[in-house]
Design a protein around this motif. Sequence first.
Motif, PDB file in Angstrom:
ATOM      1  N   PRO A  30      48.561  49.059  41.332  1.00 26.32           N
ATOM      2  CA  PRO A  30      47.150  48.764  41.079  1.00 26.32           C
ATOM      3  C   PRO A  30      46.504  49.126  39.934  1.00 26.32           C
ATOM      4  N   ARG A  31      46.921  50.697  39.416  1.00 23.69           N
ATOM      5  CA  ARG A  31      46.464  51.010  38.146  1.00 23.69           C
ATOM      6  C   ARG A  31      46.818  50.277  36.915  1.00 23.69           C
ATOM      7  N   LEU A  32      48.195  49.837  36.800  1.00 23.05           N
ATOM      8  CA  LEU A  32      48.736  49.168  35.881  1.00 23.05           C
ATOM      9  C   LEU A  32      47.919  47.754  35.731  1.00 23.05           C
ATOM     10  N   ALA A  33      47.870  47.253  36.818  1.00 20.05           N
ATOM     11  CA  ALA A  33      47.117  45.816  37.030  1.00 20.05           C
ATOM     12  C   ALA A  33      45.842  45.974  36.495  1.00 20.05           C
ATOM     13  N   GLY A  34      45.076  47.141  36.919  1.00 21.02           N
ATOM     14  CA  GLY A  34      43.947  47.559  36.345  1.00 21.02           C
ATOM     15  C   GLY A  34      43.718  47.352  34.731  1.00 21.02           C
ATOM     16  N   ARG A  35      44.531  48.027  34.307  1.00 22.18           N
ATOM     17  CA  ARG A  35      44.817  47.996  32.836  1.00 22.18           C
ATOM     18  C   ARG A  35      45.072  46.973  32.274  1.00 22.18           C
ATOM     19  N   LEU A  36      45.894  46.067  33.117  1.00 24.63           N
ATOM     20  CA  LEU A  36      46.145  44.696  32.589  1.00 24.63           C
ATOM     21  C   LEU A  36      44.806  43.667  32.553  1.00 24.63           C
ATOM     22  N   VAL A  37      44.186  43.899  33.307  1.00 25.64           N
ATOM     23  CA  VAL A  37      42.901  42.963  33.682  1.00 25.64           C
ATOM     24  C   VAL A  37      41.674  43.586  32.635  1.00 25.64           C
ATOM     25  N   ARG A  48      53.149  43.726  27.109  1.00 26.14           N
ATOM     26  CA  ARG A  48      53.807  44.942  27.504  1.00 26.14           C
ATOM     27  C   ARG A  48      53.365  45.584  28.707  1.00 26.14           C
ATOM     28  N   LEU A  49      52.089  45.583  28.940  1.00 23.94           N
ATOM     29  CA  LEU A  49      51.660  45.708  30.392  1.00 23.94           C
ATOM     30  C   LEU A  49      52.030  44.885  31.554  1.00 23.94           C
ATOM     31  N   ALA A  50      52.031  43.571  31.215  1.00 33.25           N
ATOM     32  CA  ALA A  50      52.532  42.557  32.015  1.00 33.25           C
ATOM     33  C   ALA A  50      54.097  42.526  32.400  1.00 33.25           C
ATOM     34  N   ILE A  51      54.783  43.016  31.385  1.00 35.60           N
ATOM     35  CA  ILE A  51      56.208  43.341  31.557  1.00 35.60           C
ATOM     36  C   ILE A  51      56.411  44.500  32.382  1.00 35.60           C
ATOM     37  N   ALA A  52      55.747  45.522  32.049  1.00 35.51           N
ATOM     38  CA  ALA A  52      55.863  46.773  32.807  1.00 35.51           C
ATOM     39  C   ALA A  52      55.544  46.547  34.312  1.00 35.51           C
ATOM     40  N   LEU A  53      54.414  45.830  34.686  1.00 36.81           N
ATOM     41  CA  LEU A  53      54.147  45.624  35.884  1.00 36.81           C
ATOM     42  C   LEU A  53      55.057  44.853  36.596  1.00 36.81           C
ATOM     43  N   VAL A  54      55.638  43.826  36.060  1.00 37.96           N
ATOM     44  CA  VAL A  54      56.784  42.852  36.683  1.00 37.96           C
ATOM     45  C   VAL A  54      58.150  43.955  36.876  1.00 37.96           C
ATOM     46  N   ALA A  55      58.337  44.590  35.932  1.00 42.17           N
ATOM     47  CA  ALA A  55      59.310  45.481  36.155  1.00 42.17           C
ATOM     48  C   ALA A  55      59.259  46.631  37.064  1.00 42.17           C
ATOM     49  N   MET A  56      58.007  47.173  37.422  1.00 45.06           N
ATOM     50  CA  MET A  56      57.904  48.012  38.561  1.00 45.06           C
ATOM     51  C   MET A  56      57.908  47.480  39.882  1.00 45.06           C
ATOM     52  N   LEU A  57      57.324  46.052  39.711  1.00 48.20           N
ATOM     53  CA  LEU A  57      57.613  45.609  40.953  1.00 48.20           C
ATOM     54  C   LEU A  57      59.067  45.122  41.393  1.00 48.20           C
ATOM     55  N   VAL A  58      59.874  44.624  40.553  1.00 46.42           N
ATOM     56  CA  VAL A  58      61.236  44.446  40.750  1.00 46.42           C
ATOM     57  C   VAL A  58      61.764  45.849  41.013  1.00 46.42           C
TER      58      VAL A  58
END
Length: 69
Positions: A30-37, A48-58
Amino acid sequence: MLTLLRRHRVSTSVSMLLLVGATALILLQPRLAGRLVDSATAGGPDVRLAIALVAMLVAQLTLEAVAHF
Protein backbone atom coordinates in the motif's frame (compact mmCIF):
# COMPACT_ATOMS: atom_id res chain seq x y z
CA MET A 1 1.40 -31.83 20.29
CA LEU A 2 4.99 -30.68 20.65
CA THR A 3 6.28 -34.20 20.22
CA LEU A 4 4.48 -34.43 16.88
CA LEU A 5 5.84 -31.05 15.82
CA ARG A 6 9.41 -31.86 16.82
CA ARG A 7 9.94 -34.11 13.78
CA HIS A 8 8.80 -31.35 11.43
CA ARG A 9 10.42 -28.35 13.06
CA VAL A 10 12.65 -27.48 10.09
CA SER A 11 9.86 -27.45 7.53
CA THR A 12 7.57 -25.60 9.94
CA SER A 13 10.25 -22.99 10.66
CA VAL A 14 10.96 -22.44 6.95
CA SER A 15 7.25 -22.13 6.24
CA MET A 16 6.82 -19.57 9.03
CA LEU A 17 9.78 -17.52 7.76
CA LEU A 18 8.37 -17.51 4.24
CA LEU A 19 4.98 -16.39 5.54
CA VAL A 20 6.63 -13.60 7.55
CA GLY A 21 8.35 -12.41 4.37
CA ALA A 22 5.06 -12.52 2.47
CA THR A 23 3.37 -10.55 5.25
CA ALA A 24 6.09 -7.90 5.11
CA LEU A 25 5.52 -7.53 1.38
CA ILE A 26 1.76 -7.28 1.93
CA LEU A 27 2.33 -4.43 4.38
CA LEU A 28 4.71 -2.56 2.04
CA GLN A 29 2.49 -2.73 -1.05
CA PRO A 30 0.00 0.00 0.00
CA ARG A 31 2.85 2.44 0.66
CA LEU A 32 4.29 1.82 -2.79
CA ALA A 33 0.83 2.09 -4.36
CA GLY A 34 0.35 5.43 -2.60
CA ARG A 35 3.62 6.73 -4.03
CA LEU A 36 2.53 5.55 -7.46
CA VAL A 37 -0.77 7.41 -7.16
CA ASP A 38 1.01 10.54 -5.91
CA SER A 39 3.41 10.49 -8.84
CA ALA A 40 0.53 9.96 -11.28
CA THR A 41 -1.36 12.96 -9.91
CA ALA A 42 1.78 15.12 -9.95
CA GLY A 43 2.40 14.62 -13.64
CA GLY A 44 3.07 11.23 -15.06
CA PRO A 45 3.18 7.82 -13.47
CA ASP A 46 6.59 6.50 -12.58
CA VAL A 47 7.05 3.26 -14.50
CA ARG A 48 9.72 2.05 -12.08
CA LEU A 49 7.26 2.23 -9.19
CA ALA A 50 4.66 0.30 -11.16
CA ILE A 51 7.18 -2.41 -12.04
CA ALA A 52 8.33 -2.58 -8.41
CA LEU A 53 4.72 -2.92 -7.24
CA VAL A 54 4.04 -5.77 -9.66
CA ALA A 55 7.31 -7.46 -8.68
CA MET A 56 6.39 -7.20 -4.99
CA LEU A 57 2.99 -8.72 -5.70
CA VAL A 58 4.52 -11.62 -7.62
CA ALA A 59 7.12 -12.17 -4.89
CA GLN A 60 4.45 -12.14 -2.18
CA LEU A 61 2.29 -14.64 -4.03
CA THR A 62 5.29 -16.86 -4.69
CA LEU A 63 6.36 -16.81 -1.04
CA GLU A 64 2.86 -17.70 0.10
CA ALA A 65 2.59 -20.54 -2.42
CA VAL A 66 5.95 -22.02 -1.43
CA ALA A 67 5.19 -21.63 2.26
CA HIS A 68 1.89 -23.47 1.95
CA PHE A 69 3.47 -26.20 -0.16
